[in-house]
Design a protein around this motif. Structure first.
Motif, PDB file in Angstrom:
ATOM      1  N   LYS A 173       0.831  -1.336   0.142  1.00 13.53           N
ATOM      2  CA  LYS A 173       0.180   0.070   0.026  1.00 13.53           C
ATOM      3  C   LYS A 173       0.917   1.181   0.141  1.00 13.53           C
ATOM      4  O   LYS A 173       0.425   2.246  -0.533  1.00 13.53           O
ATOM      5  N   SER A 174       1.797   1.125   0.783  1.00 10.50           N
ATOM      6  CA  SER A 174       2.894   2.211   0.762  1.00 10.50           C
ATOM      7  C   SER A 174       3.469   2.506  -0.806  1.00 10.50           C
ATOM      8  O   SER A 174       3.651   3.688  -1.039  1.00 10.50           O
ATOM      9  N   VAL A 175       3.886   1.552  -1.139  1.00 12.54           N
ATOM     10  CA  VAL A 175       4.619   1.784  -2.538  1.00 12.54           C
ATOM     11  C   VAL A 175       3.644   2.207  -3.380  1.00 12.54           C
ATOM     12  O   VAL A 175       3.741   3.353  -4.395  1.00 12.54           O
ATOM     13  N   GLN A 176       2.355   1.629  -3.442  1.00 10.11           N
ATOM     14  CA  GLN A 176       1.029   2.206  -4.332  1.00 10.11           C
ATOM     15  C   GLN A 176       0.939   3.604  -4.346  1.00 10.11           C
ATOM     16  O   GLN A 176       0.637   4.280  -5.167  1.00 10.11           O
ATOM     17  N   GLU A 177       0.745   3.882  -2.933  1.00 12.06           N
ATOM     18  CA  GLU A 177       0.695   5.401  -2.693  1.00 12.06           C
ATOM     19  C   GLU A 177       1.472   6.261  -3.135  1.00 12.06           C
ATOM     20  O   GLU A 177       1.558   7.521  -3.386  1.00 12.06           O
ATOM     21  N   SER A 178       2.832   5.896  -3.257  1.00 10.44           N
ATOM     22  CA  SER A 178       4.061   6.928  -3.620  1.00 10.44           C
ATOM     23  C   SER A 178       4.135   6.911  -5.110  1.00 10.44           C
ATOM     24  O   SER A 178       4.770   7.709  -5.633  1.00 10.44           O
ATOM     25  N   LEU A 179       3.438   5.953  -5.841  1.00 12.59           N
ATOM     26  CA  LEU A 179       3.695   5.656  -7.314  1.00 12.59           C
ATOM     27  C   LEU A 179       3.389   7.133  -7.859  1.00 12.59           C
ATOM     28  O   LEU A 179       4.266   7.807  -8.785  1.00 12.59           O
TER      29      LEU A 179
END
Length: 183
Positions: free
Chosen positions: A92-98
């Motif tokens: 989720k953190s990576v997804q939100e950072s993209l």
């Protein structure tokens, strides 16, 4: 690994992380004034020619945006969670950072030359859902060096890492077009 040992290792890691950050010339990706778990820098690709599923060809010396997860921060925030919960938080953190990475790349001085994103990880399950493609590292010496360098992260991130077969490190790529299209 006991939680006490894990907390001690994370404490020591947090002390040395600013030095690592400085010497690797990383930059934080920021969302609404907050640093994300992603740190980046522009790098020249040194591996074999790769053709991604969207047709993007990445050759030796092409510019890529190298992404690094801030592992000490992630592991510190997820101490005590199950492996599944930890994986979901990271995903989720990576997804939100993209989207912020896309914005960073869009306004970068070398935006026209940068072909996409690259990372190296042993924890690449689920990367396809985010738009990344996992590719093997062909150079055996570089692969071994990455295996050694990523082992502490692997052992700290899994509750029973010693009883599991350790995966090989892999490149993860995402073309710039894919990043802009999805995010």
């Amino acid at each position: 690994m006991s939680s006490r040992i894990r907390k001690y290792c994370l404490f020591v890691w947090a002390i040395f992380d600013p030095l690592y950050f400085h010497f690797t010339r990383l930059q934080y990706i920021v969302i609404n004034g907050n640093k994300t778990i992603i740190r980046v820098r522009v790098t020249k690709y040194k591996g074999k020619k790769i053709t991604l599923s969207d047709g993007t060809v990445i050759n030796k010396n092409d510019l890529l945006l190298k992404i690094h997860l801030h592992n000490a921060k992630i592991l510190g925030q997820t101490v005590g969670y199950s492996e599944i919960r930890r994986a979901l938080i990271i995903y989720k953190s990576v997804q939100e950072s993209l989207p912020s990475i896309a914005r960073y790349l869009q306004f970068h001085d070398d935006a026209n030359e940068i072909k996409g994103l690259i990372g190296i990880t042993m924890l690449y399950k689920g990367c396809k859902k985010l738009g990344f493609e996992a590719c093997p590292i062909h150079n055996p010496y570089y692969k071994l060096a990455k295996q050694v360098a990523l082992s502490p992260i692997y052992f700290l991130s899994l509750n029973k890492a010693l009883t599991k077969k350790r995966p090989h490190p892999m490149y993860v790529f995402m073309s710039k077009d894919c990043l802009f299209h999805k995010h």
